[in-house]
Structure formats: C-alpha cells, structure tokens
Scaffold this motif. Structure first.
Motif, mmCIF file in Angstrom:
data_model
loop_
_atom_site.group_PDB
_atom_site.id
_atom_site.type_symbol
_atom_site.label_atom_id
_atom_site.label_comp_id
_atom_site.label_asym_id
_atom_site.label_seq_id
_atom_site.Cartn_x
_atom_site.Cartn_y
_atom_site.Cartn_z
ATOM 1 N N ALA A 34 -4.380 -11.359 3.860
ATOM 2 C CA ALA A 34 -4.295 -12.462 2.910
ATOM 3 C C ALA A 34 -4.848 -12.060 1.552
ATOM 4 N N ARG A 35 -5.961 -11.358 1.531
ATOM 5 C CA ARG A 35 -6.543 -10.956 0.252
ATOM 6 C C ARG A 35 -5.645 -9.947 -0.454
ATOM 7 N N THR A 36 -5.014 -9.047 0.310
ATOM 8 C CA THR A 36 -4.111 -8.079 -0.307
ATOM 9 C C THR A 36 -2.873 -8.783 -0.883
ATOM 10 N N GLU A 37 -2.349 -9.761 -0.165
ATOM 11 C CA GLU A 37 -1.184 -10.503 -0.675
ATOM 12 C C GLU A 37 -1.551 -11.308 -1.913
ATOM 13 N N SER A 38 -2.798 -11.812 -1.957
ATOM 14 C CA SER A 38 -3.213 -12.555 -3.151
ATOM 15 C C SER A 38 -3.295 -11.664 -4.374
ATOM 16 N N ALA A 39 -3.407 -10.354 -4.142
ATOM 17 C CA ALA A 39 -3.437 -9.399 -5.256
ATOM 18 C C ALA A 39 -2.032 -8.995 -5.686
ATOM 19 N N GLY A 40 -0.998 -9.573 -5.050
ATOM 20 C CA GLY A 40 0.367 -9.318 -5.479
ATOM 21 C C GLY A 40 1.123 -8.319 -4.648
ATOM 22 N N LEU A 41 0.578 -7.887 -3.521
ATOM 23 C CA LEU A 41 1.270 -6.923 -2.668
ATOM 24 C C LEU A 41 1.673 -7.624 -1.364
ATOM 25 N N PRO A 42 2.961 -7.825 -1.133
ATOM 26 C CA PRO A 42 3.388 -8.444 0.129
ATOM 27 C C PRO A 42 3.126 -7.503 1.301
ATOM 28 N N GLN A 89 -8.210 -0.905 6.013
ATOM 29 C CA GLN A 89 -8.760 -1.408 4.754
ATOM 30 C C GLN A 89 -8.653 -0.368 3.649
ATOM 31 N N GLU A 90 -8.998 0.878 3.962
ATOM 32 C CA GLU A 90 -8.922 1.925 2.945
ATOM 33 C C GLU A 90 -7.477 2.239 2.580
ATOM 34 N N ALA A 91 -6.568 2.174 3.557
ATOM 35 C CA ALA A 91 -5.154 2.397 3.254
ATOM 36 C C ALA A 91 -4.634 1.314 2.299
ATOM 37 N N PHE A 92 -5.007 0.062 2.530
ATOM 38 C CA PHE A 92 -4.618 -1.024 1.612
ATOM 39 C C PHE A 92 -5.206 -0.791 0.227
ATOM 40 N N THR A 93 -6.460 -0.328 0.192
ATOM 41 C CA THR A 93 -7.103 -0.072 -1.106
ATOM 42 C C THR A 93 -6.355 0.997 -1.880
ATOM 43 N N ASN A 94 -5.924 2.052 -1.194
ATOM 44 C CA ASN A 94 -5.175 3.112 -1.865
ATOM 45 C C ASN A 94 -3.861 2.595 -2.431
ATOM 46 N N VAL A 95 -3.193 1.703 -1.697
ATOM 47 C CA VAL A 95 -1.945 1.132 -2.205
ATOM 48 C C VAL A 95 -2.223 0.291 -3.444
ATOM 49 N N LEU A 96 -3.286 -0.518 -3.400
ATOM 50 C CA LEU A 96 -3.648 -1.343 -4.557
ATOM 51 C C LEU A 96 -3.924 -0.487 -5.787
ATOM 52 N N ARG A 97 -4.567 0.638 -5.589
ATOM 53 C CA ARG A 97 -5.007 1.449 -6.721
ATOM 54 C C ARG A 97 -3.932 2.379 -7.248
ATOM 55 N N HIS A 98 -3.031 2.848 -6.383
ATOM 56 C CA HIS A 98 -2.178 3.963 -6.783
ATOM 57 C C HIS A 98 -0.676 3.736 -6.637
ATOM 58 N N ILE A 130 3.832 -3.511 1.649
ATOM 59 C CA ILE A 130 3.135 -2.771 2.701
ATOM 60 C C ILE A 130 3.661 -3.221 4.052
ATOM 61 N N THR A 131 3.802 -2.265 4.944
ATOM 62 C CA THR A 131 4.122 -2.561 6.340
ATOM 63 C C THR A 131 2.982 -2.053 7.198
ATOM 64 N N ASP A 139 3.918 2.155 2.583
ATOM 65 C CA ASP A 139 4.270 1.411 1.376
ATOM 66 C C ASP A 139 5.495 2.049 0.737
ATOM 67 N N ASP A 140 6.143 1.286 -0.113
ATOM 68 C CA ASP A 140 7.330 1.801 -0.811
ATOM 69 C C ASP A 140 7.082 1.991 -2.291
ATOM 70 N N GLY A 141 5.805 2.187 -2.642
ATOM 71 C CA GLY A 141 5.462 2.391 -4.047
ATOM 72 C C GLY A 141 5.696 3.821 -4.470
ATOM 73 N N THR A 142 5.240 4.146 -5.656
ATOM 74 C CA THR A 142 5.403 5.500 -6.206
ATOM 75 C C THR A 142 4.030 6.034 -6.592
ATOM 76 N N SER A 143 3.714 7.222 -6.116
ATOM 77 C CA SER A 143 2.448 7.862 -6.484
ATOM 78 C C SER A 143 2.554 8.442 -7.879
ATOM 79 N N ARG A 144 1.450 8.386 -8.601
ATOM 80 C CA ARG A 144 1.445 8.988 -9.938
ATOM 81 C C ARG A 144 1.392 10.503 -9.838
ATOM 82 N N PRO A 145 2.033 11.216 -10.762
ATOM 83 C CA PRO A 145 2.072 12.678 -10.676
ATOM 84 C C PRO A 145 0.661 13.268 -10.683
ATOM 85 N N GLY A 146 0.525 14.330 -9.946
ATOM 86 C CA GLY A 146 -0.742 15.075 -9.957
ATOM 87 C C GLY A 146 -1.765 14.574 -8.967
#
Length: 408
Positions: free
Chosen positions: A268-276, A301-310, A316-317, A333-340
């Motif tokens: 719930a807290r992760t979804e409130s931050a805008g990540l379904p 929890q740490e995996a969710f944090t990494n998605v939120l940050r990067h 997220i599934t 997740d289906d996001g994109t990691s930043r280069p480097g």
C-alpha cells in the motif's frame, strides 16, 4: 621481549649461584666441623680436597645452561674426593643437585648415567678400603641417588602439567576474545542491515511523496495533502521500525517484528508513492521460521526501495511461491535502469547477505525485455542450518555468480 629474556636468564643464574654457595658452605662446614664420617680411614682435608669441593659446588651456578658438563664435573669431583679418602659425606651434594637438575630438564638418561657413575665410583674405593665403612652408607647413598632422579621426574611432570594448564587457559581466553569479536561484527552487520532496509525505504517514500507534494501544492492541493499524509505514515513506520531495532539491542521484545504479514502495508505504501504493485501468491500460505520470515520481508522491502529510487515510472510484480520446504520470492519491474548503475550497491549486497545467512540463495539482474528482477529462495522448514558466514561482495556463493549489472 629480548630484555625480558635477559632478565629471566639473570634471575635464574642468580638463583643457581645462590644454590652453589649454599652447597659449598654445607660441604666445607661438614668437613671442618666433623659433622659426618664415612667410617673409613680418612685423611685430613688439604688444598686439593678443598679445590674439589670448590669446583664441584661452583659449577652448579651453570647447571641449567650446561647440564652435561656440570654433571660430569660434579660427579667426577665427588668420585675423586672419596677416592682420595677425604672426610665427610656432603661432598656428594653437588652431584645430587646436578642429577636432580638433569631429571628436571628432561634429560632422564643423563640423570641415570650420572647416578650410576657416582654409585659405582664411590663403591670401588669403599670396597678397596682397609677399614670397614659406615653400616648402610652405600645403601643410603643409593637411596639419595634414586630420590634425586625420581623427585626430578616428578617436578618436571608437574611443571609440564602447569604449563599445559596455562596454555589451555590462554587458548580459551583467546578463543573467547575471538568469539566476542565475531559476535560484535555480526551484531554490527545486523544493525547496519536493519537500519538500511527500514530507513532507506521510508526515506525513499518520503522523497517521492515530497516531490509530488511540491509539484501539486498550488493546482492540486488534494494530491499534495495525500502526499503529505503518506509522508507522515512513512515517517511513523520508520520510527516504529527504528524503535523495534533499538528494542532488540536493549534485549527487549520489539513491538513490531518485520515479517511477510506486513507485506500488505508495504504494498500500500509503495502504491501511494505512484508505483502499481501486482501480487501473486502460489501455494498455501504457512508459518515460516522467525529469521526466514524477517529476511523475506526485508528482501522484498529493499527490492521495492530499489524500484522507487532507480526504475523511474514502473510497475512491480511481487510473486510469493510456497514450495515444499522452501519459499521463493520474486520482485520484477518494467522500469529502466539509469546508465552506469551496477549491482555492487549496498541494497543488493544486503539482500544477498540476508538470503545466505538463513541458508538460502539470491540472484538479481536485468530482465531480457527491460526492467529488473530479484529472486530469493529461502528455506521454509524450521531447523535449517544457517550459513556460517556471510559472503563478501563479488564472491560467488549459493546464489551463483556475482551480482550482474542492474539497480544498486
């Protein structure tokens, strides 16, 4: 260290010199005071006899450093003394001391050879003497020689026993110190993992929600209000987790143990931050060992944090699969990691350490179609032997190869 050795050597030599002086004084006093007699025809003590007493006694000052020469000198002087029929029986004192010293130093064969040589050397002139010796004199001498060897052996064994006891005590103390250092290291690692996993997630949520509040404060106040509410909830949960960690450190029962039962709040807290978040549960839910339950929650929890940050804008599934004797966690997740960005950040390292510490395995890396995937396999049965050590970053362990490139 060298100075201590020199001091110990000097003290030992000083003690031996004192023994030599005492033995010499007893021999001279006995002879001149006529305190004992062999029963044979004796000649007066002259310069040669006094020299034999003096040499054999003073040689004892070096008895520990040179037991063989000192023993030969003491026994030889004793045999020569009685062969020349000088008076008194205390001339055997230096020989007895040298025999005892050889036995104490572990030179048993030397002690026996010296004792036999003295006994034979004294018996020959007594047997060839004109008069009758003192009754029981040779028997008494043999008894003293045997006593010198036996007592020397007893003292040597006693000293060896004391040294072994001291060595074992020192080894036990060193082992206790190493165990204390190991426990302290494990506790520091546990504290670092707990604070990183709990506070980093809360701070990431606060950061995201603060950005939303700033962007919507003027034209969408209701969204800004919701973001501020989420910030308040994240801060409150961070305080609860910090309080729980401090409670463990104070040997108190924590109010809120981390476990998979708290996953709905995390989602719930992760979804409130805008990540379904889409959750998938395979198999029947069941109770897990406490350490496995905590590790599983912290990994998610740490995996969710990494998605939120990067991962940027992503979904997220979360897959929780209960297998016989095992629970498998997957966060994709289906996001994109930043280069480097690489997989050597503290987040992935902490997740890997938690999995390995409870006897499980961990893998993480980019997905072929984009995004990032984390997978942890943890033992679900009680009594599983944890890993004896946590692998260092970049070292292959139960999880397989080194962590690949992806979110830190």
């Amino acid at each position: 260290m060298r100075l201590v050795k020199i001091v110990n050597t000097w003290q030992a030599w000083r003690a031996d010199a004192l023994i030599a002086a005492v033995v010499l004084a007893l021999g001279v006093a006995d002879t001149y005071g006529r305190l004992s007699a062999s029963g044979l025809v004796e000649r007066p003590l002259d310069t040669a006899g006094l020299a034999l007493l003096l040499v054999s006694s003073l040689a004892l000052a070096f008895r520990r450093g040179a037991p063989v020469p000192v023993g030969v000198i003491a026994v030889g002087c004793g045999i020569a003394y009685y062969g020349a029929r000088y008076p008194g029986v205390f001339a055997t004192g230096p020989a007895l001391v040298s025999i005892y010293t050889a036995a104490v130093l572990g030179r048993r064969r030397l002690a026996i050879v010296l004792a036999v040589a003295l006994a034979v050397g004294v018996s020959v002139p007594v047997a060839l003497a004109e008069g009758d010796p003192e009754p029981g004199g040779l028997t008494l001498l043999s008894g003293w020689l045997m006593a010198a060897v036996v007592v020397g052996e007893m003292v040597r064994n006693r000293r060896a026993y004391v040294r072994e006891v001291e060595r074992r005590a020192a080894e036990a103390e060193r082992t206790r110190e190493e165990e204390a250092l190991r426990r302290a290291g494990e506790e520091r690692l546990w504290i670092a993992q707990e604070l990183h996993d709990s506070l980093t997630h809360a701070i990431s949520v606060v950061n995201v929600q603060a950005s939303v509040a700033l962007q919507t404060f003027d034209h969408r106040p209701e969204l800004a209000r919701a973001a501020l509410t989420a910030i308040k909830e994240a801060g409150h949960e961070a305080m609860d987790e910090l309080r729980a960690t401090l409670g463990v450190l104070r040997q108190a029962e924590p109010d809120g143990e981390a476990g998979l039962a708290r996953l709905p709040r995390l989602v719930a807290r992760t979804e409130s931050a805008g990540l379904p978040v889409r959750t998938v549960v395979v198999g029947a839910r069941r109770e897990l060992p406490a350490e496995v339950d905590r590790a599983a929650y912290r990994i998610v929890q740490e995996a969710f944090t990494n998605v939120l940050r990067h991962a940027g804008a992503a979904s997220i599934t979360l897959t929780t699969e209960y297998r016989p004797g095992m629970i498998v966690l997957g966060v994709e997740d289906d996001g994109t990691s930043r280069p480097g960005e690489t997989g050597n950040g503290m987040g992935l390292i902490g997740m890997r350490e938690r999995a390995v510490a409870v006897g499980g395995s961990f893998t993480a890396g980019p997905r072929p179609g984009g995004g990032f995937a984390v997978r942890a396999e943890l033992p679900a049965a009680a009594g599983v032997e944890p890993s004896a050590a946590v692998r260092a970053p970049g070292v292959a362990g139960p999880a397989g190869a080194e962590l690949p490139v992806g979110h830190p």
